[in-house]
Scaffold this motif. Structure first.
Motif, PDB file in Angstrom:
ATOM      1  N   MET A  78      16.143  -3.456   0.962  1.00  0.00           N
ATOM      2  CA  MET A  78      14.717  -3.227   1.184  1.00  0.00           C
ATOM      3  C   MET A  78      14.359  -3.461   2.652  1.00  0.00           C
ATOM      4  SD  MET A  78      13.691  -5.394  -2.204  1.00  0.00           S
ATOM      5  CE  MET A  78      11.945  -5.153  -2.345  1.00  0.00           C
ATOM      6  N   LEU A  95       4.714 -11.489  -4.650  1.00  0.00           N
ATOM      7  CA  LEU A  95       4.771 -11.010  -6.041  1.00  0.00           C
ATOM      8  C   LEU A  95       4.005 -11.898  -7.004  1.00  0.00           C
ATOM      9  CD1 LEU A  95       8.462  -9.765  -6.343  1.00  0.00           C
ATOM     10  CD2 LEU A  95       6.380  -8.411  -6.433  1.00  0.00           C
ATOM     11  N   GLN A 126       0.317 -11.291  -7.118  1.00  0.00           N
ATOM     12  CA  GLN A 126      -0.222  -9.989  -7.540  1.00  0.00           C
ATOM     13  C   GLN A 126      -0.404  -9.983  -9.046  1.00  0.00           C
ATOM     14  OE1 GLN A 126       2.729  -7.491  -5.258  1.00  0.00           O
ATOM     15  NE2 GLN A 126       0.858  -6.439  -4.735  1.00  0.00           N
ATOM     16  N   GLN A 139      -0.420  -0.263 -12.261  1.00  0.00           N
ATOM     17  CA  GLN A 139       0.426   0.093 -11.114  1.00  0.00           C
ATOM     18  C   GLN A 139       0.909   1.529 -11.224  1.00  0.00           C
ATOM     19  OE1 GLN A 139       3.524  -2.903 -10.455  1.00  0.00           O
ATOM     20  NE2 GLN A 139       2.181  -4.361 -11.454  1.00  0.00           N
ATOM     21  N   ALA A 140       1.206   1.956 -12.467  1.00  0.00           N
ATOM     22  CA  ALA A 140       1.685   3.320 -12.659  1.00  0.00           C
ATOM     23  C   ALA A 140       0.601   4.321 -12.275  1.00  0.00           C
ATOM     24  CB  ALA A 140       2.114   3.529 -14.107  1.00  0.00           C
ATOM     25  N   TYR A 155      -1.994   3.558 -10.222  1.00  0.00           N
ATOM     26  CA  TYR A 155      -2.217   3.296  -8.796  1.00  0.00           C
ATOM     27  C   TYR A 155      -3.604   3.723  -8.334  1.00  0.00           C
ATOM     28  CZ  TYR A 155      -0.378   2.077  -4.246  1.00  0.00           C
ATOM     29  OH  TYR A 155      -0.119   1.434  -3.070  1.00  0.00           O
ATOM     30  N   GLU A 212      -2.901  -4.197  -3.243  1.00  0.00           N
ATOM     31  CA  GLU A 212      -1.791  -3.945  -2.325  1.00  0.00           C
ATOM     32  C   GLU A 212      -2.238  -4.161  -0.878  1.00  0.00           C
ATOM     33  OE1 GLU A 212       1.525  -2.740  -2.398  1.00  0.00           O
ATOM     34  OE2 GLU A 212       1.553  -3.334  -4.513  1.00  0.00           O
ATOM     35  N   ARG A 226      -0.896  -6.795   1.742  1.00  0.00           N
ATOM     36  CA  ARG A 226      -0.304  -6.241   2.953  1.00  0.00           C
ATOM     37  C   ARG A 226      -0.907  -6.929   4.174  1.00  0.00           C
ATOM     38  NH1 ARG A 226       1.535  -1.150   4.921  1.00  0.00           N
ATOM     39  NH2 ARG A 226       2.179  -1.630   7.052  1.00  0.00           N
ATOM     40  N   TYR A 231      -4.327   0.146   5.451  1.00  0.00           N
ATOM     41  CA  TYR A 231      -3.040  -0.097   4.799  1.00  0.00           C
ATOM     42  C   TYR A 231      -2.851   0.855   3.630  1.00  0.00           C
ATOM     43  CZ  TYR A 231      -2.734  -4.316   7.583  1.00  0.00           C
ATOM     44  OH  TYR A 231      -2.644  -5.194   8.615  1.00  0.00           O
ATOM     45  N   GLU A 232      -3.971   1.266   2.996  1.00  0.00           N
ATOM     46  CA  GLU A 232      -3.855   2.208   1.886  1.00  0.00           C
ATOM     47  C   GLU A 232      -3.197   3.500   2.361  1.00  0.00           C
ATOM     48  OE1 GLU A 232      -6.535   0.382   2.394  1.00  0.00           O
ATOM     49  OE2 GLU A 232      -7.532  -0.175   0.531  1.00  0.00           O
ATOM     50  N   ASP A 257      -1.331   3.938   4.988  1.00  0.00           N
ATOM     51  CA  ASP A 257       0.023   3.686   5.454  1.00  0.00           C
ATOM     52  C   ASP A 257       1.002   3.616   4.285  1.00  0.00           C
ATOM     53  OD1 ASP A 257       1.817   3.246   7.553  1.00  0.00           O
ATOM     54  OD2 ASP A 257       1.882   1.117   7.051  1.00  0.00           O
ATOM     55  N   HIS A 258       0.484   3.278   3.110  1.00  0.00           N
ATOM     56  CA  HIS A 258       1.354   3.064   1.952  1.00  0.00           C
ATOM     57  C   HIS A 258       1.325   4.259   1.006  1.00  0.00           C
ATOM     58  CE1 HIS A 258       3.935   0.401  -0.154  1.00  0.00           C
ATOM     59  NE2 HIS A 258       3.209   0.362  -1.236  1.00  0.00           N
ATOM     60  N   ASN A 299       4.652   5.425  -8.299  1.00  0.00           N
ATOM     61  CA  ASN A 299       3.640   4.390  -8.090  1.00  0.00           C
ATOM     62  C   ASN A 299       4.155   3.012  -8.471  1.00  0.00           C
ATOM     63  OD1 ASN A 299       1.742   6.084  -7.094  1.00  0.00           O
ATOM     64  ND2 ASN A 299       0.780   6.484  -9.078  1.00  0.00           N
ATOM     65  N   MET A 300       4.868   2.966  -9.602  1.00  0.00           N
ATOM     66  CA  MET A 300       5.406   1.664  -9.996  1.00  0.00           C
ATOM     67  C   MET A 300       6.398   1.154  -8.958  1.00  0.00           C
ATOM     68  SD  MET A 300       5.917   1.658 -14.089  1.00  0.00           S
ATOM     69  CE  MET A 300       6.202   3.367 -14.411  1.00  0.00           C
ATOM     70  N   ARG A 302       6.507   1.720  -5.813  1.00  0.00           N
ATOM     71  CA  ARG A 302       5.968   1.233  -4.537  1.00  0.00           C
ATOM     72  C   ARG A 302       4.982   0.081  -4.727  1.00  0.00           C
ATOM     73  NH1 ARG A 302       1.226   4.975  -2.555  1.00  0.00           N
ATOM     74  NH2 ARG A 302       0.526   5.837  -4.517  1.00  0.00           N
ATOM     75  N   SER A 303       4.864  -0.445  -5.938  1.00  0.00           N
ATOM     76  CA  SER A 303       3.994  -1.611  -6.067  1.00  0.00           C
ATOM     77  C   SER A 303       4.776  -2.810  -6.619  1.00  0.00           C
ATOM     78  CB  SER A 303       2.758  -1.280  -6.892  1.00  0.00           C
ATOM     79  OG  SER A 303       3.120  -0.616  -8.071  1.00  0.00           O
ATOM     80  N   LYS A 304       4.050  -3.755  -7.148  1.00  0.00           N
ATOM     81  CA  LYS A 304       4.640  -5.048  -7.503  1.00  0.00           C
ATOM     82  C   LYS A 304       5.892  -4.923  -8.376  1.00  0.00           C
ATOM     83  CE  LYS A 304       3.650  -9.056 -10.331  1.00  0.00           C
ATOM     84  NZ  LYS A 304       2.797  -9.613 -11.354  1.00  0.00           N
ATOM     85  N   ARG A 343       8.985  -3.659  -6.612  1.00  0.00           N
ATOM     86  CA  ARG A 343       9.582  -4.642  -5.703  1.00  0.00           C
ATOM     87  C   ARG A 343      10.324  -5.721  -6.475  1.00  0.00           C
ATOM     88  NH1 ARG A 343       5.056  -3.410  -2.324  1.00  0.00           N
ATOM     89  NH2 ARG A 343       3.776  -4.909  -3.399  1.00  0.00           N
TER      90      ARG A 343
END
Lengths: 334, 266, 359
Positions: free
Chosen positions: B105, B116, B119, B126-127, B129, B137, B141, C13-14, C16-17, C202-203, C205-207, C210
């Motif tokens: 990463m 983590l 959050q 999240q799916a 978004y 996020e 960030r 940041y939104e 950028d991501h 989406n999953m 790139r989020s929590k 990761r």
């Protein structure tokens, strides 16, 4: 003795003997894993390839004859009508060693320092290649393999045991395939020879050093590459033995490569790095499978549970002992 | 929540009390009856020769190893052992002797993993978004970007950490721990293998973290000049046993410590 | 000159991501989507549907699923065939038990059922790692195939052991069964793949993504920063199985229409090819899942054209060549570019960015 008890003994004996076959295949896995850190998924295809090649040499088949015939409309079949089994086996051994050399030269050498999982997937690729090439070379029809090992039920044992049952019960004696007895004897000789070789020869010591630590072995001047070729060669040889046994029993065909899948639970049970683990694990799985088929499969009346039973057995075992039968307790460090 | 409890402890009071901790792997004794206290807000150093059990001690504190006997009093509660997840939730962060970054990463993503636990959106959100997830996020960030600024990591934000040089990897690892906004920071040889300038930088980061964010720091380090300079108190381990404890000036005069480091003169 | 980020500044940041940080990428993607949704349905015929586009979409779905588990969470699975079978049989049972239920809901429910099964078979991953786990997933493959083969309830006691789809409609147009028009089946699959593809991205790139990657790269460190291995691994198994289950559902209901479990979901028919896709495409890359699927669909067609039609080999020999070629490509890819087609793509983009002044 009651008939039930005698039947039980017969089942266990048969289980032990089919376990020997699993042990043999598992042994091939373990040797390669210890020496080169590769989980060689192609081990089963090695067995298939060896058996195909052996039949090919025995019957004097011309390699790639199907392909050549299709391409050029020729009608090639055989060099010679037949070859003595002993010579054919020798030629097959040579082929397996060449194969080991090719694997080292063309695959392993380029994947040094890659992650284990990448190496594993490369052996899946290798399995595909060997399967395809084996079929192209020798054709994909089912072949009969006979190198002179006797098979069929042992009449002697049947006659000897028929009187063991208690008076008045119907019992026809134990049934054990002679082929399995031979397989057991050959496997025992093979394993003993391997053990002696690795304990008492210079090369054997180098082999153990490599298995323990690649870097350290390199630093004292052991050539990793030649050890790899050696180990892959030995595994090829073991695969050939397994291939002969299974091939004699049920013919040489694609399904022979699937014996590798049957040996995998043995690896979980015995651990990827333990030779005694592979042997004992194989025997345990063999017995467990046969018993389960008769006592559980019969009970549920759904049959054919041997496809997955060994896996479940191994998994359940693993839940209680994650390091396998003979593995050391895993201490994780950070 | 023990995080609240730690936060309510006044500075200068004990936050971790190690009581007679022993740890053995089979027959090998890594720690024998070790006891010491860590006070809130201090820089606390664990020193000792190689194999003295320093890293094992940190592993016990954040629950990676379970002690064979003894107790850990954490935020006023006696425990037989800690659990890694519990430790993380209670505000304990750490770095490792052999860098334990997520090599596949980027620097940014590594630091984001430090967030983590904070959050809260579930995976369905999240799916999809949308709104709340996006806000969350961005919020985290922003926090991470502050750490990036603090540690001068801007240039390597998008670089996969596996390809960074050693010193920078150490810094990213500190960054990941700081991104957790920890109450207690365990540092396992943060300056090993660094040159003098890198050590100075690292010391500055550690002291600033301690000073500005009031983070309690427990540190293992071999470089004595660094240890003596930055730590408030020191405990010395040798062969798994405690052989000394006190302020740097006291440790320098401690006979047992000198013997352990220089060998006993016959 | 055209493809570069100069002058594109991100002020939040939104932004950028976002998934496509570059405006050029975004435009290209939108054009692709326009073609896929508006143009292709107009011209699609039954050959393109059955031989190329539908298999491509379904394999992409399966590859996304396996990539989540193997590429992002680092848990190697050889049980893809078994999980696809769960999706297929769940669809069949749901269809026969609830004839009135909308097909879209059936497909999604099949995914959910597969996800639950995936959680159960993911349990060993908590105790065992690496190769041990890979072998354990084989257990699920064998067990599931055996189950659907031996328990007649699953195939409604039919004599052949086959399951057959019946016609279902969306907005009055058949999407399953023999009478479904090509454009309808295609759009049905496309909508699912695009929608769920975005959800997966989406999953990732989020929590949750990761957390998966943290477990993949170093599970011990992940645990110490507070990532629960239990939740993370099981969530990866569940979500991965969801995608694979939907792929299985579509494979049965839309693509094949009728199937027999041992033949269609065999380890050689599904598990290895899908693994092959994500290796060739790129482990841990969304784009890679699609590239790998395209590769796997196109390669046999290409080989068949060359070897059977051009050179005149028999179909059997051509099949052997195909197997060999697969194996060779797999090995070559692992040696030359272990990160797959997706990496080649990004290298090409990097070159394009600098073109025509590479230095």
């Amino acid at each position: 003795m009651s008939v039930e008890l005698l039947n039980f003994i017969e089942t266990v004996l048969n289980g032990l003997m089919s376990g020997v076959m699993y042990s043999l295949v598992a042994l091939g896995f373990v040797l390669i894993f210890k020496a080169s850190g590769v989980f060689n998924f192609a081990q089963g295809v090695f067995a298939l390839f060896a058996a195909l090649t052996l039949v090919g040499f025995q019957t004097g088949q011309i390699p790639f004859s199907h392909l050549i015939n299709e391409l050029f409309g020729t009608n090639l079949h055989n060099w010679y009508p037949s070859l003595h089994s002993f010579l054919a086996i020798l030629l097959t051994i040579v082929t397996m060693i060449i194969l080991a050399w090719l694997v080292e030269r063309l695959v392993l050498r380029h994947l040094v320092n890659q992650e284990p999982i990448i190496l594993f997937m490369a052996t899946i690729g290798l399995a595909f290649v060997l399967e395809g090439v084996g079929d192209l070379m020798w054709g994909s029809d089912v072949k009969v393999l006979d190198v002179g090992i006797p098979s069929g039920g042992s009449i002697w044992l049947e006659e000897a045991t028929i009187g063991w049952a208690s008076e008045g019960s119907e019992y026809y004696g134990m049934y054990i395939d002679v082929l399995n007895v031979w397989a057991t004897i050959i496997a025992v000789i093979l394993v003993t020879a391997l053990a002696l070789f690795s304990q008492y020869t210079k090369t054997g010591r180098a082999l153990r050093a490599v298995a323990d630590d690649h870097q350290a072995a390199l630093s004292v001047g052991i050539s990793l590459r030649s050890i790899w070729i050696l180990v892959w060669g030995i595994s090829g040889f073991i695969a050939m033995v397994a291939g002969i046994m299974w091939g004699t029993e049920s013919g040489v065909q694609f399904s022979l490569s699937l014996i590798a899948l049957k040996a995998l639970p043995v690896l979980i049970l015995g651990g990827f790095t333990s030779i005694p683990g592979a042997i004992i694990g194989g025997l345990l799985i063999g017995v467990g499978e046969k018993l389960a088929e008769i006592y559980i499969g019969g009970l549920l009346d759904i049959g054919a549970i041997e496809n997955w039973f060994a896996y479940v057995l191994a998994l359940v075992f693993l839940l209680f002992r994650p390091q396998g039968l003979f593995g050391d307790k895993i201490i994780e460090r950070v | 929540m023990s995080l609240d409890k730690i936060q309510s402890i006044p500075y200068g009071k004990e936050v971790i009390k190690i009581k007679n901790i022993s740890l053995a792997f089979g027959g090998v004794k890594a720690l024998t009856n070790v006891s010491f206290d860590v006070k809130k807000g201090e820089v606390f150093a664990i020193i000792g020769p190689n194999g003295a059990g320093k890293s094992s001690m940190l592993n016990v504190i954040n629950g990676f190893y379970k002690p064979t006997s003894g107790q850990i009093n954490f935020a006023g509660e006696d425990r037989k052992e800690m659990m890694p997840e519990f430790a993380a939730k209670s505000g304990i962060a750490r770095t490792f002797q052999n860098i334990a970054l997520f090599k596949g990463m980027s620097t940014l993503d590594n630091l984001m993993t430090g967030r983590l636990l904070k959050q809260k959106q579930n995976f369905l959100m999240q799916a999809l978004y949308f709104g709340p997830v996006q806000k969350e996020e961005a919020y985290h960030r922003d926090k991470v970007e502050r750490v990036i600024d603090f540690l001068d990591l801007q240039a390597i934000r998008r670089t996969p950490v596996g390809s960074l040089p050693y010193g920078l990897q150490k810094r990213v690892e500190l960054g990941r721990a700081l991104a957790m906004e920890p109450e207690i920071l365990l540092l396992d040889e943060p300056m090993a293998g660094m040159n003098v300038e890198e050590k100075q930088d690292m010391s500055r980061f550690v002291l600033t973290a301690n000073d500005e964010f009031k983070t309690t720091i427990v540190l293992i380090e071999h470089d004595m000049s660094v240890v003596m300079d930055i730590s408030n108190r020191i405990v010395v381990l040798d062969y798994g046993k405690k052989i000394g404890e006190g302020k740097p000036s006291e440790i320098l005069k401690n006979k047992a410590v000198i013997d352990a480091y220089l060998g006993v003169a016959d | 000159m055209i493809y570069r980020e100069t002058g594109q500044f991100k002020s939040t940041y939104e932004n950028d991501h976002s998934i496509f940080p570059l405006i050029q990428d975004k435009i290209a993607f939108n054009i692709l989507m326009l073609i896929a949704f508006l143009f292709v349905p107009l011209v699609i015929d039954s050959y393109w549907e059955k031989a190329i586009l539908i298999p491509f979409l379904i394999y992409s779905m399966a590859a996304i699923g396996l990539n989540i588990l193997t590429g992002y969470c680092g848990q190697v699975s050889l049980g893809t065939g078994g999980f696809m079978a769960v999706g297929a049989f769940a669809t069949y049972k749901l269809m026969t038990i609830f004839p009135e239920l909308n097909i879209m809901i059936i497909v999604l429910l099949s995914g959910v059922i597969t996800a639950l099964v995936g959680i159960v078979f993911g349990l060993p991953s908590l105790r065992i790692k690496g190769f041990y786990l890979a072998v354990a997933t084989l257990a699920s493959q064998f067990f599931l195939i055996w189950l659907f083969n031996k328990v007649p309830w699953f195939y409604n006691y039919s004599d052949t052991g086959q399951i057959t789809v019946s016609e279902r409609t969306m907005f009055g147009i058949a999407v399953t069964g023999a009478n479904a028009p090509s454009y309808a089946t295609y759009l049905f699959c496309l909508i699912l793949v695009v929608g769920l593809g975005f959800a997966a991205k989406n999953m990732i790139r989020s929590k949750i993504g990761r957390s998966w990657m943290a477990i993949r790269d170093m599970d011990i460190a992940a645990e110490i920063i507070g990532v629960s291995p239990l939740k993370t691994k099981l969530s990866a198994f569940a979500i991965s199985s969801f995608y694979i289950g939907i792929a299985g559902s579509l494979y049965f209901a839309v693509y094949l229409g009728a199937l027999e479990v041992t033949e269609s979901f065999d380890i050689m028919a599904i598990s290895f090819p899908v693994l092959f896709m994500i290796i060739i495409g790129g482990l841990g890359s969304m784009l890679g899942s699609f590239l790998g699927a395209a590769f796997i669909v196109l390669l046999p067609i290409f080989l068949k054209n060359v070897m059977v039609d051009l050179i005149g080999l028999s179909a059997v020999t051509a099949k052997h060549f195909e197997i060999t070629t697969w194996g060779l490509l797999m090995v070559i890819f692992l040696i030359v570019e272990p990160h797959g087609l997706a990496r080649l793509w990004s290298l090409a983009k990097e070159k394009l960015r600098k073109w025509p002044f590479p230095y």
